[in-house]
Design a protein around this motif. Structure first.
Motif, PDB file in Angstrom:
ATOM      1  N   UNK A 211       0.823  -1.210   0.000  1.00 30.72           N
ATOM      2  CA  UNK A 211       0.000   0.000   0.000  1.00 30.72           C
ATOM      3  C   UNK A 211       0.858   1.261   0.000  1.00 30.72           C
ATOM      4  N   UNK A 212       1.912   1.259   0.822  1.00 35.95           N
ATOM      5  CA  UNK A 212       2.752   2.449   0.935  1.00 35.95           C
ATOM      6  C   UNK A 212       3.520   2.749  -0.343  1.00 35.95           C
ATOM      7  N   UNK A 213       4.136   1.743  -0.945  1.00 35.99           N
ATOM      8  CA  UNK A 213       4.898   1.956  -2.176  1.00 35.99           C
ATOM      9  C   UNK A 213       3.998   2.416  -3.321  1.00 35.99           C
ATOM     10  N   UNK A 214       2.820   1.808  -3.419  1.00 35.79           N
ATOM     11  CA  UNK A 214       1.887   2.209  -4.479  1.00 35.79           C
ATOM     12  C   UNK A 214       1.408   3.640  -4.260  1.00 35.79           C
ATOM     13  N   UNK A 215       1.109   3.994  -3.000  1.00 37.48           N
ATOM     14  CA  UNK A 215       0.655   5.358  -2.710  1.00 37.48           C
ATOM     15  C   UNK A 215       1.741   6.378  -3.025  1.00 37.48           C
ATOM     16  N   UNK A 216       2.981   6.080  -2.648  1.00 40.91           N
ATOM     17  CA  UNK A 216       4.083   6.995  -2.929  1.00 40.91           C
ATOM     18  C   UNK A 216       4.304   7.163  -4.431  1.00 40.91           C
ATOM     19  N   UNK A 217       4.228   6.050  -5.166  1.00 39.49           N
ATOM     20  CA  UNK A 217       4.402   6.127  -6.619  1.00 39.49           C
ATOM     21  C   UNK A 217       3.301   6.971  -7.248  1.00 39.49           C
TER      22      UNK A 217
END
Length: 233
Positions: A211-217
């Motif tokens: 979730x975090x990596x996708x949100x940051x991207x």
């Protein structure tokens, strides 16, 4: 058996997975039947979907059996975590929506069944992982979710576009299923059982990471797009 929290939570996860990952398949159904006369369109959609469900259920049961092989449950969990990330990161995984419209009823049915089988790897893997080896859960999940997808696919897609958080909920369910598959991998059982808290850390790391990596991207891409628009003004 049917009212246990484990059964109900797994069934809910399967339904969410089916709804989140079925958008592309619903589009394929619509494209394949778009050139048929109105009288045949509904029949092609219904019977094509029935055939697709039968194929998908068979593939899922086969995957349930394959996941019993040591090592494949963990490999499936890693692959599913990647699928969850790509779903949230706005990549359709290379799925092609350029489906030729069929000229006849049987051609439309054939297109729907074949396209669904080819495009359904992510769904089959996710459902098999969430089912914990239960064929009953697979069938129940399909029975509940398929009618919703067939008759409400446009509404579902509109909801996701209006409320992007719904997609993150679906991605979180996929990531949770991926973590569950890794936690259930026989080759990792000794390691996970020997260190208290390691299994919980696995869940938190995998779900939070996806979730975090996708949100940051997505946030970075949105900022770049805004900067590009401001530069053009």
């Amino acid at each position: 058996m049917f009212a246990t929290p484990e059964f109900l939570s797994a069934l809910a996860a399967i339904v969410v997975i089916d709804l989140v990952l079925a958008g592309d398949n619903a589009i394929v159904i619509a494209l394949a039947a778009r050139n048929l006369p109105n009288a045949l369109q509904r029949r092609a959609v219904i019977w094509g979907t029935v055939g697709a469900v039968a194929v998908r259920a068979s593939l899922t049961v086969a995957v349930l059996w394959l996941l019993e092989v040591p090592g494949l449950m963990g490999a499936g969990g890693v692959l599913l975590a990647w699928i969850a990330y790509r779903l949230l990161a706005g990549d359709d995984g290379g799925k092609d929506h350029e489906v030729a419209a069929a000229a006849g009823f049987w051609g439309a049915m054939r297109t729907i069944v074949i396209a669904d089988a080819v495009m359904g790897l992510d769904n089959v893997l996710a459902v098999a992982g969430a089912a914990h080896g239960s064929v009953l859960l697979v069938v129940a999940g399909l029975i509940i979710s398929i009618p919703i997808v067939v008759w409400g696919s446009t509404l579902i897609l509109n909801w996701i576009e209006r409320f992007p958080a719904l997609l993150y909920i679906g991605g979180g369910v996929l990531a949770w299923t991926a973590a569950k598959m890794l936690a259930d991998e026989p080759l990792l059982q000794e390691l996970l059982d020997s260190r208290p808290g390691l299994k919980t850390m696995l869940y938190l790391t995998l779900i939070g990471g996806v979730l975090g990596l996708a949100w940051l991207r997505n946030r970075r891409l949105a900022a770049q797009e805004n900067a590009r628009k401001e530069a053009m003004q």
